[in-house]
Design a protein around this motif. Structure first.
Motif, short mmCIF file in Angstrom:
data_model
loop_
_atom_site.label_atom_id
_atom_site.label_comp_id
_atom_site.label_asym_id
_atom_site.label_seq_id
_atom_site.Cartn_x
_atom_site.Cartn_y
_atom_site.Cartn_z
N SER A 96 15.45 1.33 -7.26
CA SER A 96 15.18 2.58 -8.70
C SER A 96 15.26 1.68 -9.44
O SER A 96 15.52 0.30 -10.69
N VAL A 97 14.43 2.73 -10.46
CA VAL A 97 14.27 2.10 -11.49
C VAL A 97 14.68 2.27 -12.85
O VAL A 97 15.13 3.45 -13.13
N ASN A 98 14.72 1.23 -14.24
CA ASN A 98 15.49 1.77 -15.17
C ASN A 98 15.48 1.29 -16.23
O ASN A 98 14.88 0.09 -16.70
N PRO A 99 14.72 2.30 -17.55
CA PRO A 99 15.40 3.38 -17.81
C PRO A 99 14.16 4.43 -16.91
O PRO A 99 12.93 3.59 -15.99
N THR A 100 14.31 5.11 -16.42
CA THR A 100 13.07 6.00 -15.16
C THR A 100 12.02 5.93 -15.25
O THR A 100 11.25 5.77 -14.36
N ASN A 101 11.73 6.30 -16.16
CA ASN A 101 10.40 6.57 -16.74
C ASN A 101 8.99 4.86 -17.42
O ASN A 101 8.07 4.78 -17.54
N ALA A 102 10.64 3.99 -16.60
CA ALA A 102 9.60 2.97 -17.04
C ALA A 102 8.84 1.74 -16.46
O ALA A 102 8.55 0.76 -16.88
N GLY A 103 8.61 2.22 -14.72
CA GLY A 103 7.64 1.54 -14.40
C GLY A 103 7.62 2.29 -13.12
O GLY A 103 8.68 3.48 -12.72
N THR A 104 7.41 0.97 -12.00
CA THR A 104 6.82 1.37 -10.30
C THR A 104 7.37 0.39 -9.77
O THR A 104 7.90 -0.91 -10.19
N ILE A 105 7.95 1.03 -8.53
CA ILE A 105 8.42 0.19 -7.18
C ILE A 105 7.41 0.24 -6.44
O ILE A 105 7.40 1.17 -5.95
N GLU A 106 7.23 -1.09 -5.62
CA GLU A 106 6.82 -1.16 -4.77
C GLU A 106 7.61 -1.63 -3.39
O GLU A 106 8.46 -3.11 -3.87
N GLY A 107 7.63 -1.50 -2.34
CA GLY A 107 7.81 -2.70 -1.07
C GLY A 107 9.58 -1.82 -0.64
O GLY A 107 10.11 -2.34 0.47
N ALA A 108 10.30 -1.04 -1.14
CA ALA A 108 11.02 0.07 -0.89
C ALA A 108 10.99 0.33 0.86
O ALA A 108 10.29 1.11 0.72
N GLY A 109 12.02 0.10 1.49
CA GLY A 109 12.26 0.95 3.23
C GLY A 109 12.98 0.18 3.87
O GLY A 109 13.82 0.13 3.76
N VAL A 110 12.42 0.94 5.10
CA VAL A 110 13.31 0.48 6.39
C VAL A 110 13.19 -0.73 7.19
O VAL A 110 11.37 -1.33 6.96
N TYR A 111 13.38 -2.15 7.15
CA TYR A 111 13.32 -3.59 7.50
C TYR A 111 14.03 -3.75 9.09
O TYR A 111 15.13 -3.22 8.80
N ASN A 112 13.69 -4.00 9.41
CA ASN A 112 14.05 -4.85 10.92
C ASN A 112 15.10 -6.08 10.23
O ASN A 112 14.25 -6.84 9.42
N TYR A 113 16.11 -6.05 10.81
CA TYR A 113 17.09 -7.25 10.53
C TYR A 113 16.14 -8.92 10.91
O TYR A 113 15.52 -9.23 11.60
N GLY A 114 15.84 -9.82 9.46
CA GLY A 114 15.26 -10.82 9.44
C GLY A 114 13.98 -10.99 8.77
O GLY A 114 13.20 -12.08 8.98
#
Length: 274
Positions: free
Chosen positions: A123-141
């Motif tokens: 998540s972004v703090n504060p909310t309108n300060a930026g964007t994030i790429e790469g979150a999601g579901v990953y396999n172990y390792g």
């Protein structure tokens, strides 16, 4: 004729401890009393077990068992994997990691595991300060790469998790071994608004200073006696003719309040005229 029960194999015929035949069907001429023993051996069976995929776990309990014994196979998952089931010839025979059964034949079993999936949230703090790429579901390792991009007027500061700083880099790469909930922290940019008077003693200015991005700056000029405000300029370009100049702060600015010195007419006359 000696007939083996299930789980046994005929070995031989003996008399007084001496072997007299290795044939299950023993034929002889009777010339005296005889006491014969049909000897059998209990069958041994091989219980083999493998892991799928190979590095996903370990197995205890495989080996050689006598007919009728209880074999207990125990599958233990390695870190990052979860036991799924036991299969034999691609058929599921148990979904319990500990599988016990009576041994009546050779068996070749497979302990199947699935690789764990983990949720990487950001998540972004504060909310309108930026964007994030790469979150999601990953396999172990797997390697997760999160990238934080600041919106205009903000600067990336760090990544935190449970309030602890985990990285100062906007691009954060790590091995996934558990669920993680990360926060990309940004700082709002501060800008310096400077203002000067031209000529120097012509007046005063209020409102210069440090402002956050997006704030409204209000500069107000007060002319000293004998001067009149003309305009505001920046880099020699006129930006306003209002004594009170209001604008949104999006960058550093260096403004000049320009004044003109007042001119006065001195009239003199003669009285009486002659």
């Amino acid at each position: 004729e000696a007939i083996a029960n299930e789980g046994y194999t005929f070995e031989n015929w003996t008399e007084d401890g001496e072997e007299v035949s290795t044939d299950a069907i023993y034929t002889f001429e009777i010339v005296e009393d005889r006491t014969l023993v049909a000897n059998f051996s209990i069958n041994e069976y091989e219980i083999t077990a493998s892991v799928n995929p190979t590095n996903a776990g370990s197995i205890e309990g495989a080996g050689t068992y006598n007919y009728g014994e209880t074999a207990t196979l125990e599958a233990t998952a390695n870190e990052g994997y979860t036991f799924e089931n036991w299969t034999e010839d691609d058929e599921i025979v148990s979904t319990n990691a500990t599988y016990a059964f009576e041994v009546v034949e050779d068996r070749d079993l497979v302990a199947n595991f699935v690789i764990n999936e983990y949720e990487i949230t950001a998540s972004v703090n504060p909310t309108n300060a930026g964007t994030i790429e790469g979150a999601g579901v990953y396999n172990y390792g797997e390697a997760a790469t999160l990238e934080a991009t600041a919106n205009e007027g903000y600067t990336f500061e760090n990544w935190t998790e449970d309030g602890e700083v985990v990285s100062m880099s906007a691009i954060y790469t790590f091995e996934v071994v558990e669920d993680r909930e990360l926060v990309a922290n940004f700082l709002i940019n501060e800008y310096e608004i400077t203002a000067s008077v031209n000529p120097v003693n012509a007046g005063t200015i209020e409102g210069a200073g440090v402002y956050n991005y997006g704030e409204i700056a209000t500069l107000e000029v007060i002319a000293n006696q004998g001067y009149t405000f003309e305009n505001w300029t920046e880099d020699g370009e006129e930006v306003s003719t209002e004594m009170v100049y209001t604008f949104e702060v999006v960058e550093d600015r260096d403004l000049v309040a320009n004044f003109s010195i007042n001119g006065y007419e001195i009239i003199a006359s003669v009285n009486p005229e002659n």
